[in-house]
Motif scaffolding. Structure first.
Motif, mmCIF file in Angstrom:
data_model
loop_
_atom_site.group_PDB
_atom_site.id
_atom_site.type_symbol
_atom_site.label_atom_id
_atom_site.label_comp_id
_atom_site.label_asym_id
_atom_site.label_seq_id
_atom_site.Cartn_x
_atom_site.Cartn_y
_atom_site.Cartn_z
ATOM 1 N N LYS A 29 17.333 16.181 4.570
ATOM 2 C CA LYS A 29 16.364 15.170 4.165
ATOM 3 C C LYS A 29 15.236 15.828 3.387
ATOM 4 O O LYS A 29 14.827 16.940 3.662
ATOM 5 N N SER A 30 14.698 15.065 2.397
ATOM 6 C CA SER A 30 13.646 15.616 1.562
ATOM 7 C C SER A 30 12.990 14.487 0.794
ATOM 8 O O SER A 30 13.499 13.363 0.749
ATOM 9 N N SER A 31 11.843 14.778 0.160
ATOM 10 C CA SER A 31 11.209 13.799 -0.719
ATOM 11 C C SER A 31 12.120 13.485 -1.902
ATOM 12 O O SER A 31 12.072 12.400 -2.469
ATOM 13 N N ALA A 32 12.945 14.424 -2.288
ATOM 14 C CA ALA A 32 13.999 14.197 -3.290
ATOM 15 C C ALA A 32 15.276 14.760 -2.684
ATOM 16 O O ALA A 32 15.438 15.975 -2.583
ATOM 17 N N GLY A 33 16.152 13.891 -2.240
ATOM 18 C CA GLY A 33 17.349 14.329 -1.521
ATOM 19 C C GLY A 33 18.222 15.235 -2.364
ATOM 20 O O GLY A 33 18.356 15.059 -3.581
ATOM 21 N N GLY A 34 18.799 16.225 -1.717
ATOM 22 C CA GLY A 34 19.708 17.130 -2.404
ATOM 23 C C GLY A 34 21.051 16.483 -2.691
ATOM 24 O O GLY A 34 21.425 15.485 -2.079
ATOM 25 N N SER A 35 21.776 17.035 -3.633
ATOM 26 C CA SER A 35 23.084 16.505 -4.027
ATOM 27 C C SER A 35 24.190 17.259 -3.313
ATOM 28 O O SER A 35 24.004 18.367 -2.822
ATOM 29 N N LEU A 36 25.335 16.647 -3.260
ATOM 30 C CA LEU A 36 26.519 17.262 -2.664
ATOM 31 C C LEU A 36 27.615 17.259 -3.719
ATOM 32 O O LEU A 36 27.971 16.216 -4.256
ATOM 33 N N PHE A 37 28.105 18.438 -4.027
ATOM 34 C CA PHE A 37 29.119 18.575 -5.060
ATOM 35 C C PHE A 37 30.435 19.009 -4.422
ATOM 36 O O PHE A 37 30.481 19.957 -3.641
ATOM 37 N N ILE A 38 31.504 18.305 -4.775
ATOM 38 C CA ILE A 38 32.847 18.672 -4.351
ATOM 39 C C ILE A 38 33.681 18.798 -5.620
ATOM 40 O O ILE A 38 33.844 17.831 -6.360
ATOM 41 N N GLY A 39 34.166 19.966 -5.889
ATOM 42 C CA GLY A 39 34.909 20.175 -7.127
ATOM 43 C C GLY A 39 36.177 20.963 -6.883
ATOM 44 O O GLY A 39 36.224 21.857 -6.035
ATOM 45 N N ALA A 40 37.221 20.616 -7.620
ATOM 46 C CA ALA A 40 38.465 21.379 -7.570
ATOM 47 C C ALA A 40 38.406 22.495 -8.609
ATOM 48 O O ALA A 40 37.547 22.501 -9.494
ATOM 49 N N GLY A 41 39.308 23.443 -8.498
ATOM 50 C CA GLY A 41 39.295 24.611 -9.367
ATOM 51 C C GLY A 41 39.683 24.301 -10.801
ATOM 52 O O GLY A 41 40.517 23.426 -11.076
ATOM 53 N N ASN A 42 39.055 25.029 -11.729
ATOM 54 C CA ASN A 42 39.402 24.934 -13.144
ATOM 55 C C ASN A 42 40.633 25.783 -13.430
ATOM 56 O O ASN A 42 40.959 26.714 -12.702
ATOM 57 N N SER A 43 41.302 25.454 -14.529
ATOM 58 C CA SER A 43 42.513 26.180 -14.874
ATOM 59 C C SER A 43 42.766 26.058 -16.369
ATOM 60 O O SER A 43 42.339 25.086 -17.000
ATOM 61 N N GLU A 44 43.448 27.043 -16.945
ATOM 62 C CA GLU A 44 43.837 26.959 -18.353
ATOM 63 C C GLU A 44 44.987 25.985 -18.544
ATOM 64 O O GLU A 44 45.216 25.512 -19.657
ATOM 65 N N THR A 45 45.716 25.678 -17.501
ATOM 66 C CA THR A 45 46.873 24.786 -17.637
ATOM 67 C C THR A 45 46.606 23.427 -16.988
ATOM 68 O O THR A 45 46.502 22.420 -17.672
ATOM 69 N N ARG A 46 46.453 23.382 -15.681
ATOM 70 C CA ARG A 46 46.250 22.113 -14.987
ATOM 71 C C ARG A 46 45.179 22.293 -13.921
ATOM 72 O O ARG A 46 45.327 23.113 -13.019
ATOM 73 N N GLY A 47 44.092 21.526 -14.043
ATOM 74 C CA GLY A 47 43.010 21.627 -13.075
ATOM 75 C C GLY A 47 43.440 21.146 -11.704
ATOM 76 O O GLY A 47 44.366 20.349 -11.554
ATOM 77 N N GLY A 48 42.760 21.630 -10.680
ATOM 78 C CA GLY A 48 43.062 21.212 -9.319
ATOM 79 C C GLY A 48 42.672 19.767 -9.062
ATOM 80 O O GLY A 48 41.831 19.188 -9.757
ATOM 81 N N SER A 49 43.295 19.170 -8.059
ATOM 82 C CA SER A 49 43.037 17.775 -7.692
ATOM 83 C C SER A 49 42.139 17.702 -6.463
ATOM 84 O O SER A 49 42.008 18.658 -5.708
ATOM 85 N N ILE A 50 41.508 16.552 -6.287
ATOM 86 C CA ILE A 50 40.733 16.267 -5.085
ATOM 87 C C ILE A 50 41.371 15.070 -4.404
ATOM 88 O O ILE A 50 41.518 14.003 -5.018
ATOM 89 N N ASN A 51 41.770 15.245 -3.169
ATOM 90 C CA ASN A 51 42.389 14.166 -2.409
ATOM 91 C C ASN A 51 41.477 13.791 -1.243
ATOM 92 O O ASN A 51 41.085 14.654 -0.455
#
Length: 181
Positions: A29-51
């Protein structure tokens, strides 16, 4: 760094014959709430998925998945954006209920109830320098019973005018406008 394949990371609550514990991941908690980032891995061919999956059930109802923006006491609630990213050809966005051997689930798109003016729902396609996209609404087919119907209603009013239903074909600067058939 692993030049073969990196390892997995699993965070889970313990198994239980009755009810397993919940898992909470959030910023503080804060006067300006922090963000939550969920990211899959980058790739030169096919990026990762998030399920994001609700829990399976053998004999009762499977778990639900809820995605909602933050509420506000005095201002507007947060915005919820679901989109595919830009690219040489952007990806598709698919909303569907699951297949079923009896009756598949319903899909409902609605704006919220309001003491003032209710929100609008817009279905629109992006502009293009080439051929514009289509909007297609079709009912379900059936091999053994009646096919589905398409019903379009305007809103009712207790004290003023009921809503209108307007169908309008597109215009053209250099050719004939579209048809309504």
């Amino acid at each position: 760094i692993n030049f073969g394949g990196s390892g997995n990371v699993e965070v889970s609550t313990g198994d239980s014959p009755k009810a397993s514990g919940s898992l909470f991941v959030r910023s503080g908690k804060s006067s300006a709430g922090g963000s939550l980032f969920i990211g899959a891995g980058n790739s030169e061919t096919r990026g990762g998925s998030i399920n994001v999956l609700g829990g399976d059930s053998i004999s009762s109802t499977g778990g639900s998945v809820y995605i909602s923006s933050g509420k506000s006491r005095t201002g507007r609630s947060g915005k919820l954006t679901i989109s595919s990213s830009a690219g040489s050809g952007s990806g598709n966005v698919l909303f569907s209920t699951g297949a079923s051997s009896s009756s598949s689930g319903n899909m409902r798109i609605s704006s919220g109830i309001s003491d003032g003016d209710s929100g609008s729902i817009f279905f629109s396609l992006g502009d293009s320098k080439g051929k514009g996209g289509n909007v297609q609404i079709s009912s379900g087919s059936s091999m053994s019973d009646s096919s589905g119907s398409i019903k379009i209603f305007s809103g009712e009013s207790g004290v003023s005018l009921g809503g209108s239903v307007i169908f309008q074909a597109g215009s053209s600067e250099e050719n004939s406008g579209g048809d309504i058939a």
